[in-house]
Design a protein around this motif. Structure first.
Motif, PDB file in Angstrom:
ATOM      1  N   ALA A  43     111.849  48.907  38.628  1.00  0.00           N
ATOM      2  CA  ALA A  43     112.980  47.986  38.499  1.00  0.00           C
ATOM      3  C   ALA A  43     112.981  47.260  37.160  1.00  0.00           C
ATOM      4  O   ALA A  43     113.691  46.272  37.000  1.00  0.00           O
TER       5      ALA A  43
ATOM      6  N   TYR B 180     120.278  41.562  37.722  1.00  0.00           N
ATOM      7  CA  TYR B 180     119.549  42.825  37.676  1.00  0.00           C
ATOM      8  C   TYR B 180     120.463  43.983  37.298  1.00  0.00           C
ATOM      9  O   TYR B 180     120.142  44.770  36.412  1.00  0.00           O
TER      10      TYR B 180
ATOM     11  N   TYR C 190     117.270  49.240  42.816  1.00  0.00           N
ATOM     12  CA  TYR C 190     117.491  47.888  43.327  1.00  0.00           C
ATOM     13  C   TYR C 190     116.437  46.945  42.767  1.00  0.00           C
ATOM     14  O   TYR C 190     115.349  47.384  42.372  1.00  0.00           O
ATOM     15  N   ASN C 191     116.737  45.659  42.756  1.00  0.00           N
ATOM     16  CA  ASN C 191     115.813  44.687  42.177  1.00  0.00           C
ATOM     17  C   ASN C 191     114.478  44.621  42.903  1.00  0.00           C
ATOM     18  O   ASN C 191     113.475  44.213  42.327  1.00  0.00           O
TER      19      ASN C 191
ATOM     20  N   GLU D 183     121.442  44.622  44.082  1.00  0.00           N
ATOM     21  CA  GLU D 183     120.408  43.602  44.240  1.00  0.00           C
ATOM     22  C   GLU D 183     120.750  42.727  45.435  1.00  0.00           C
ATOM     23  O   GLU D 183     121.907  42.610  45.829  1.00  0.00           O
ATOM     24  N   ASN D 184     119.700  42.121  46.010  1.00  0.00           N
ATOM     25  CA  ASN D 184     119.893  41.304  47.205  1.00  0.00           C
ATOM     26  C   ASN D 184     119.860  39.811  46.883  1.00  0.00           C
ATOM     27  O   ASN D 184     119.498  39.000  47.729  1.00  0.00           O
ATOM     28  N   THR D 185     120.268  39.466  45.659  1.00  0.00           N
ATOM     29  CA  THR D 185     120.266  38.067  45.223  1.00  0.00           C
ATOM     30  C   THR D 185     121.640  37.421  45.302  1.00  0.00           C
ATOM     31  O   THR D 185     121.787  36.242  45.013  1.00  0.00           O
TER      32      THR D 185
END
Length: 395
Positions: free
Chosen positions: A309, A341, A303-304, A334-336
């Motif tokens: 990473a 990413y 994950y980012n 990713e949590n964006t």
């Protein structure tokens, strides 16, 4: 990847990111439905090599490790490219059902339409074993039947099922503890427990051992390195289990779980993750369990917000493992709410001929956790567009 209960899901977001794994909000449940009747093609082969796709109505391949590649019955190289289908790890223990959202034929076809050839299914050992605190409607025989039905639907679409142990028993109060007030399997624990996990894998292997198209993923995201500052002790715990520093319960190590699978006669491909929430594989080769069947792959999660990473970290830490054994990125995300990413991760893994699965095929808010879709018809989120378009472009 963790799927926390609804009550602390949003409040835990920042803490989870710092811990090194992503947030998964829980959603409404829908039970399993009728078996599938259609099929879909499998995804492409390694970068620079001819692709071998499944013809319509073809079953998924029986996979085995050959050097650092996965191959099918004909010896053709295969890659696992697809998604995770979260829900089976948390809905049952929360008393809300078995799966999060539909798992009927139409929903599986929507997954197949992304040109997915693999789906990873997170599970809960207490629900599978039908422990007394689990609602019988969602545990034991009913839970197993629902998982078997989903596996059958995936296979009917030519999709490789990966059955994976996500949430386990054991009270843990040490570093990165996520549910210290209970021993129940309501969150991610640092390691599997000796009390129930070997029995879980014995049962799973007996259930699916005659179907070598099913892949076994032993444990979601070990983090014994958060329980102790002694990294060597953490890796020994990872492999050998027993009484591990900083962990409150007796641990079942990866060797014990692999032995439980192989003792049933099952020769299925087995995925074994690293430490640091499966993000650190630096000593994976040193502590690699012994497999009499010779059918192992290394599993990694990226994950980012993880420590490893960047491409420079991938080159340093992952490339040596990929050079020796098959490699599956069981979760990427990713949590964006975007895909910059994972675009980089997929490009790097494509160049290595490795496998990867996006987290997750659930209709959650992609800004609070990596969610690929906004509905079960397969409409992608801004994050999911990246994976969908990449898989479709590999035809």
């Amino acid at each position: 990847m963790r799927a926390p209960p609804r009550l602390y899901a949003l409040a835990a977001a920042a803490a989870l990111a710092l811990a090194g794994t992503a947030l998964v909000p829980a959603a409404a449940a829908t039970a399993a439905s009728a078996p599938a009747t259609t099929t879909a093609p499998a995804a492409a082969g390694p970068a620079g090599a001819p692709s071998k796709r499944l013809a319509p109505e073809a079953a998924p391949p029986k996979l085995r490790a050959s050097g650092n590649k996965l191959v099918d019955e004909t010896g053709a190289t295969r890659r696992l490219l697809g998604v995770n289908r979260s829900g089976g790890e948390f809905m049952c223990v929360q008393g809300r059902g078995i799966f999060d959202g539909p798992v009927d034929d139409a929903s599986v076809k929507a997954i197949a339409d992304w040109k997915v050839n693999t789906v990873r299914i997170p599970l809960n050992e207490e629900c599978w074993l039908g422990l007394s605190h689990i609602n019988p409607a969602y545990g034991g025989a009913n839970y197993i039947a629902a998982v078997k039905a989903l596996v059958a639907r995936l296979e009917a679409h030519g999709i490789t099922p990966v059955v994976e142990l996500h949430w386990t028993h054991g009270r843990y109060t040490g570093g990165d503890s996520h549910c210290p007030d209970t021993e129940y399997a309501t969150c991610q624990k640092p390691m599997p427990d000796a009390q129930y996990t070997p029995a879980f894998w014995t049962s799973v292997a007996r259930t699916f051992g005659n179907d070598q198209a099913v892949v076994f993923d032993l444990f979601n995201e070990p983090f014994p390195d958060r329980a102790t500052s002694d990294l060597t002790a953490a890796w020994k715990c990872w492999r050998d289990g027993g009484s591990c520093p900083g962990i409150d319960f007796p641990v079942a190590g990866m060797q014990t779980l692999l032995n439980a699978v192989r003792a049933t006669g099952a020769k299925n491909l087995v995925l074994i993750p690293g430490v640091a929430y499966s993000n650190d594989l630096r000593q994976w080769l040193t502590y690699k369990p012994n497999d009499p069947a010779g059918n192992l792959a290394a599993a990694w999660h990226g994950y980012n917000f993880n420590t490893c990473a960047s491409e420079s970290c991938f080159d340093q830490q992952l490339a040596p493992v990929i050079a020796q054994v098959p490699f599956v990125a069981g979760e990427i995300g990713e949590n964006t709410c975007s895909h910059g990413y994972i675009d980089r991760v997929m490009a790097w893994l494509d160049a290595k001929g490795a496998s990867y699965l996006g987290w997750t095929w659930n209709t959650w808010d992609c800004s609070s956790g990596p969610s690929l879709i906004s509905d079960y018809n397969g409409t992608p989120t801004n994050f999911g567009v990246g994976l969908r378009d990449h898989l479709k472009g590999m035809q």
